[in-house]
Motif scaffolding. Structure first.
Motif, mmCIF file in Angstrom:
data_model
loop_
_atom_site.group_PDB
_atom_site.id
_atom_site.type_symbol
_atom_site.label_atom_id
_atom_site.label_comp_id
_atom_site.label_asym_id
_atom_site.label_seq_id
_atom_site.Cartn_x
_atom_site.Cartn_y
_atom_site.Cartn_z
ATOM 1 N N PHE A 506 24.485 62.168 45.101
ATOM 2 C CA PHE A 506 25.652 61.501 45.660
ATOM 3 C C PHE A 506 25.266 60.065 46.015
ATOM 4 C CE2 PHE A 506 26.746 65.965 46.413
ATOM 5 C CZ PHE A 506 28.035 65.980 45.920
ATOM 6 N N ASP A 507 25.979 59.117 45.436
ATOM 7 C CA ASP A 507 25.619 57.697 45.552
ATOM 8 C C ASP A 507 26.228 57.114 46.826
ATOM 9 O OD1 ASP A 507 24.848 55.143 45.201
ATOM 10 O OD2 ASP A 507 25.935 54.793 43.328
ATOM 11 N N ARG A 508 25.468 57.127 47.901
ATOM 12 C CA ARG A 508 25.980 56.633 49.185
ATOM 13 C C ARG A 508 26.014 55.113 49.258
ATOM 14 N NH1 ARG A 508 21.625 55.429 52.676
ATOM 15 N NH2 ARG A 508 19.590 55.961 51.805
ATOM 16 N N HIS A 509 25.434 54.426 48.276
ATOM 17 C CA HIS A 509 25.444 52.957 48.284
ATOM 18 C C HIS A 509 26.721 52.382 47.678
ATOM 19 C CE1 HIS A 509 21.299 52.823 49.616
ATOM 20 N NE2 HIS A 509 20.942 53.620 48.632
ATOM 21 N N SER A 510 27.508 53.204 47.021
ATOM 22 C CA SER A 510 28.695 52.727 46.325
ATOM 23 C C SER A 510 29.947 52.935 47.178
ATOM 24 C CB SER A 510 28.854 53.453 44.992
ATOM 25 O OG SER A 510 30.058 53.086 44.361
ATOM 26 N N ARG A 576 26.489 36.520 41.963
ATOM 27 C CA ARG A 576 27.363 35.579 42.686
ATOM 28 C C ARG A 576 27.959 36.197 43.945
ATOM 29 N NH1 ARG A 576 29.441 31.381 39.603
ATOM 30 N NH2 ARG A 576 30.384 30.753 41.589
ATOM 31 N N LEU A 577 27.912 37.527 44.049
ATOM 32 C CA LEU A 577 28.403 38.179 45.261
ATOM 33 C C LEU A 577 27.395 37.995 46.395
ATOM 34 C CD1 LEU A 577 29.818 41.473 43.722
ATOM 35 C CD2 LEU A 577 31.125 39.495 44.513
ATOM 36 N N SER A 578 27.732 38.496 47.580
ATOM 37 C CA SER A 578 26.853 38.316 48.735
ATOM 38 C C SER A 578 25.537 39.064 48.527
ATOM 39 C CB SER A 578 27.529 38.819 50.004
ATOM 40 O OG SER A 578 27.650 40.228 49.970
ATOM 41 N N GLU A 579 24.525 38.671 49.295
ATOM 42 C CA GLU A 579 23.210 39.289 49.181
ATOM 43 C C GLU A 579 23.281 40.789 49.473
ATOM 44 O OE1 GLU A 579 18.729 38.902 51.160
ATOM 45 O OE2 GLU A 579 20.295 37.438 51.622
ATOM 46 N N GLU A 580 24.083 41.174 50.484
ATOM 47 C CA GLU A 580 24.180 42.596 50.842
ATOM 48 C C GLU A 580 24.807 43.408 49.717
ATOM 49 O OE1 GLU A 580 26.289 45.505 54.175
ATOM 50 O OE2 GLU A 580 26.401 43.315 54.406
ATOM 51 N N LEU A 581 25.903 42.904 49.126
ATOM 52 C CA LEU A 581 26.563 43.636 48.050
ATOM 53 C C LEU A 581 25.664 43.724 46.816
ATOM 54 C CD1 LEU A 581 30.236 42.297 48.277
ATOM 55 C CD2 LEU A 581 29.261 44.362 49.269
ATOM 56 N N HIS A 583 22.340 43.636 46.831
ATOM 57 C CA HIS A 583 21.245 44.550 47.169
ATOM 58 C C HIS A 583 21.714 46.000 47.095
ATOM 59 C CE1 HIS A 583 17.599 46.022 49.031
ATOM 60 N NE2 HIS A 583 18.290 46.574 50.010
ATOM 61 N N ARG A 584 22.923 46.271 47.549
ATOM 62 C CA ARG A 584 23.470 47.624 47.495
ATOM 63 C C ARG A 584 23.635 48.085 46.051
ATOM 64 N NH1 ARG A 584 29.002 48.058 50.415
ATOM 65 N NH2 ARG A 584 27.772 47.250 52.162
ATOM 66 N N CYS A 585 24.079 47.166 45.182
ATOM 67 C CA CYS A 585 24.242 47.501 43.760
ATOM 68 C C CYS A 585 22.894 47.810 43.119
ATOM 69 C CB CYS A 585 24.933 46.341 43.048
ATOM 70 S SG CYS A 585 25.143 46.578 41.263
ATOM 71 N N VAL A 586 21.873 47.024 43.434
ATOM 72 C CA VAL A 586 20.539 47.258 42.876
ATOM 73 C C VAL A 586 19.993 48.603 43.342
ATOM 74 C CG1 VAL A 586 18.158 46.439 42.864
ATOM 75 C CG2 VAL A 586 20.036 44.805 42.615
ATOM 76 N N LEU A 587 20.150 48.927 44.630
ATOM 77 C CA LEU A 587 19.691 50.221 45.142
ATOM 78 C C LEU A 587 20.395 51.373 44.451
ATOM 79 C CD1 LEU A 587 19.324 49.713 49.018
ATOM 80 C CD2 LEU A 587 17.518 50.128 47.351
#
Length: 612
Positions: A506-510, A576-581, A583-587
Motif C-alpha cells: 500500500f503506497d502511503r506516499h501517494s 519543478r514541483l516543491s521539494e516535498e512533493l 521527495h514523496r514521488c521518489v520514495l
C-alpha cells in the motif's frame, strides 16, 4: 448546554413554565426527567444507573421526601434542593392539570407547589425508595471539608445540598470522582482474582493466565515479517522518527506519553513496596515501546532508581519494569447517512508521459462502469507543455487519446466523455482542480483518479459511502504492485487476483486519488485564497490533500483500499514541483520496486553472476 429564559422571576411561575417547556420539547424523546437547583451537586452517572433499575411505565416521583407544613402526614413532596426524578408517564398525565395548579394552589416554594399539584390531581406522593432502589442524599453542614468526609451516607449519596460556592462544587466533584475511581479499581481487582481462580480449571491451567490479568494476550506473529518492532527512546530523544531520520527530539504527545509512563512506573513500584521501601527516579536508562493491535501500547523501561528504607538508608539500583496502556473503550462516532446512488464524477489528469497507460485505463473504465451501467462519468484533463501547445495545430500529442474517446462514444451512444485542455509547465494538482471545479455543479462528487488506477464498482461504492458532504473527505491508499522483473525474475506471475496482496504494498506516499464534494473543495479553496493573498507559486507546493487538511475543518479519512489496485510503473517525478512533493514521488518509486526479500535476492543473484 441549552439555556432557556422564561422571562418571569416568580418561583412558582418559573416552575410552571419549566414543566411546560420540558413537556413541549422533550416529552416525546426521553423516559426520565431529573430536576435540580443550581446549589445541588448530583452524580449524573449514579442517577442514570438508578433509573436503569426502574420501570419506565410507572408514574415515578422520586427524591428526598419532605412533609408539608401543617399538612397531611401521608402526603410528601420532593425537596428541590436534593433534586428529584419524574417519569415520562407522570409528566404526560400532569401536563393537562398545570394551568389548574397555577391558578388554584398557593405556595411560596416551587418544589412544594409541584408536589401539591401532583398529589391533588394524580394522587401520587413523593417517595425516597421505589422497586428496591433508594434515592440517597446528603446535607452539607457549614464549613464542610469534602476531602475529609468518610461517612457512608456521603459516599453513597446521589445528590448533595446545599453547595454554597463554585469552589466547593469542584471539590465535591473531585472527591466523588476519587470515590468512584477507587470502586472501579476494587472491581478490577475482584475480576482479576476471579479470572485467576477460573483459569486454573481450564485446559491450559495457570499457564493460560495473560499479563496483565484480563488484558488480551500479545499478538503472535506467524512469520518474521509479522514481528512488531520495538521503538527505542530516552527522556530526550526518539530513535524511530516519523520522517525516517535515525534520531529526533522527543516532543509533543510522545514526550507527554513517556513522562506519564515513567511516573506511573515509579508510582506502581511504591505501591508494591511501601512502607518498606520508597523509590524515586534518578534516570531513564533505556526505554522501549511498541503498539500491539490486540491489546494496546506496551512499554519496557530500564530505570535507575534510588531506594530509601524506613531507617533512612538509601541505595541506587537499576530495575526493569514492563507496562501496558490497554486499548480503551471503542467509541461509535455518529455519522450522517449516505447512499450508494450518488453519481461519481471521475477526473483524470493526463500528461505526455501518461500516454502509454491511457488505453488500459479506458478499457477498465468501460468494462467496470459503462458495461455495468454504474452511475459514473469521466472527464479527461489534457495537460499540454507550452511547446506542445504551440504545435497542436500540426501535431496534437493527445490525438490518439481523443480518438479512443470517440470510439467509446460511438460504442456507448448515451455516453459523453468531455475533455479540458490546460497549458502549463508545472501541473499543480490544486491549480488543475480549480479549473475542473468551476465547470461542475457544487453538489458534484469528484473522484480524482490517476492513469494507473484500475476503476471498479467495489471501490466506487466505497468512494460514495466514505465521502460525506460538509463532513468527510476520503483519500484512499491504493495498492501498488511490485516490479514483476524483480519479484518473479522471469517466472510466471501470479494469475489469481487473490494473490496480489503478497506481490505489492500500500503506497502511503501517494495522495493522487481522492474523493470529495465540489462544495467542500470550494469552501476550503476560498479560505486558502484568503491566506495566500494571490501568491500562486504557493499552490505548486500543495496537493488537494493539503487544502483539505489545513483549510476545511472536515474529517479526513485516510485508509488502505484493497479495491484500488495499480500496476507497476516507474513514475515521472516533476522537479519543478516543491521539494516535498518531489521527495514523496521518489520514495513512492523506490518503495514500489519490490519487498526487501525480493531486493536482497536480486542483489544476491547479481553478486553471484559478477563473481562467475
Amino acid at each position: 448546554m441549552v439555556l432557556v429564559a422564561h422571562g418571569d422571576e416568580r418561583p412558582i411561575w418559573l416552575m410552571y413554565e419549566t414543566m411546560n417547556y420540558i413537556h413541549q420539547h422533550f416529552g416525546s424523546d426521553y423516559d426520565w426527567f431529573y430536576i435540580m437547583q443550581d446549589d445541588t451537586y448530583a452524580q449524573a452517572e449514579q442517577v442514570k444507573a438508578l433509573v436503569t433499575h426502574l420501570s419506565i411505565n410507572q408514574d415515578v416521583y422520586l427524591g428526598r421526601a419532605e412533609e408539608f407544613i401543617g399538612g397531611d402526614e401521608q402526603a410528601r413532596y420532593c425537596h428541590g434542593g436534593f433534586g428529584y426524578l419524574l417519569s415520562r408517564s407522570l409528566l404526560l398525565k400532569l401536563h393537562p392539570h398545570l394551568d389548574s395548579c397555577r391558578n388554584e394552589i398557593l405556595s411560596v416554594r416551587p418544589d412544594e407547589w409541584l408536589g401539591r399539584c401532583i398529589i391533588d390531581f394524580l394522587g401520587i406522593t413523593c417517595v425516597s425508595q421505589l422497586q428496591g432502589q433508594h434515592y440517597r442524599t446528603y446535607e452539607l453542614a457549614k464549613n464542610t471539608e469534602p476531602e475529609k468526609e468518610e461517612e457512608e451516607d456521603f459516599q453513597a449519596a446521589l445528590a448533595v445540598h446545599p453547595v454554597s460556592d463554585m469552589t466547593l462544587m469542584y471539590r465535591l466533584h473531585k472527591q466523588f470522582s476519587r470515590i468512584q475511581l477507587d470502586r472501579v479499581y476494587q472491581e478490577i481487582q475482584d475480576l482479576q482474582m476471579q479470572i485467576r481462580n477460573l483459569t486454573a480449571l481450564t485446559p491450559a491451567g495457570e499457564a493460560g493466565v495473560t499479563w496483565p490479568v484480563g488484558i488480551n494476550a500479545p499478538f503472535l506473529p506467524k512469520s518474521r515479517f509479522e514481528v512488531i518492532s520495538w521503538d527505542y527512546f530516552t527522556e530526550q530523544h526518539l530513535f524511530s522518527c516519523p520522517d525516517g531520520s535515525p534520531k529526533c527530539e522527543l516532543s509533543g504527545a510522545s514526550k507527554a506519553d513517556v513522562s506519564e509512563i515513567i511516573e506511573s512506573a515509579v508510582e506502581q513500584l511504591n505501591r508494591l513496596y511501601q512502607p518498606l521501601l520508597r523509590f524515586s527516579k534518578r534516570q531513564l536508562l533505556n526505554g522501549y515501546r511498541r503498539f500491539d493491535p490486540t491489546r494496546g501500547m506496551e512499554y519496557t523501561l530500564d530505570l535507575l532508581l534510588e531506594a530509601a528504607t524506613q531507617k533512612g538508608h538509601s541505595h541506587v539500583l537499576a530495575k526493569r519494569v514492563s507496562l501496558v496502556r490497554p486499548l480503551s473503550k471503542v467509541e461509535i462516532i455518529p455519522m450522517p447517512y449516505v447512499t450508494e446512488a450518488t453519481r461519481v464524477q471521475l477526473v483524470l489528469p493526463l500528461t505526455v508521459q501518461d500516454l502509454d497507460f491511457v488505453a488500459n485505463f479506458l478499457d477498465m473504465f468501460a468494462m467496470n462502469t459503462l458495461d455495468t451501467h454504474d452511475n459514473a462519468l469521466l472527464t479527461l484533463l489534457f495537460i499540454y507543455h507550452p511547446y506542445d501547445a504551440q504545435r497542436v495545430g500540426q501535431m496534437d500529442v493527445f490525438a490518439g487519446v481523443k480518438a479512443m474517446v470517440g470510439e467509446l462514444e460511438k460504442r456507448y451512444a448515451d455516453v459523453k466523455i468531455p475533455w479540458i485542455s490546460v497549458k502549463t509547465e508545472v501541473p499543480s494538482q490544486v491549480k488543475l482542480m480549480d479549473i475542473v471545479s468551476k465547470k461542475h455543479p457544487v453538489d458534484t462528487l469528484f473522484f480524482l483518479a490517476s492513469v494507473w488506477t484500475e476503476i471498479n464498482m467495489e471501490f466506487l461504492n466505497r468512494c460514495r459511502m466514505n465521502t460525506i458532504s460538509n463532513w468527510q473527505v476520503f483519500f484512499p491508499v491504493h495498492f501498488q504492485e511490485f516490479n514483476p522483473a524483480l519479484v518473479y525474475r522471469g517466472e510466471q506471475t501470479a494469475s489469481s487476483n487473490t494473490d496480489f496482496l503478497r506481490d505489492g504494498h500500500f503506497d502511503r506516499h501517494s495522495f493522487a486519488e481522492a474523493c470529495f464534494y465540489n462544495s467542500d473543495y470550494m469552501t476550503a479553496r476560498t479560505k486558502l485564497a484568503a491566506d495566500i493573498l494571490d501568491r500562486d507559486e504557493v499552490l505548486e507546493s500543495m496537493e488537494v490533500f493539503d487544502v483539505f487538511l489545513h483549510y476545511s475543518g472536515l474529517h479526513l479519512f485516510r485508509a488502505v483500499e484493497p479495491g484500488l489496485v495499480q500496476k507497476y510503473t516507474l513514475r515521472s517525478c516533476n522537479p519543478r514541483l516543491s521539494e516535498e512533493l518531489y521527495h514523496r514521488c521518489v520514495l513512492s518509486n523506490l518503495e514500489g520496486l519490490a519487498s526487501r526479500s525480493h531486493l536482497a535476492m536480486a542483489l544476491f543473484e547479481q553478486e553471484q553472476a559478477n563473481s562467475t
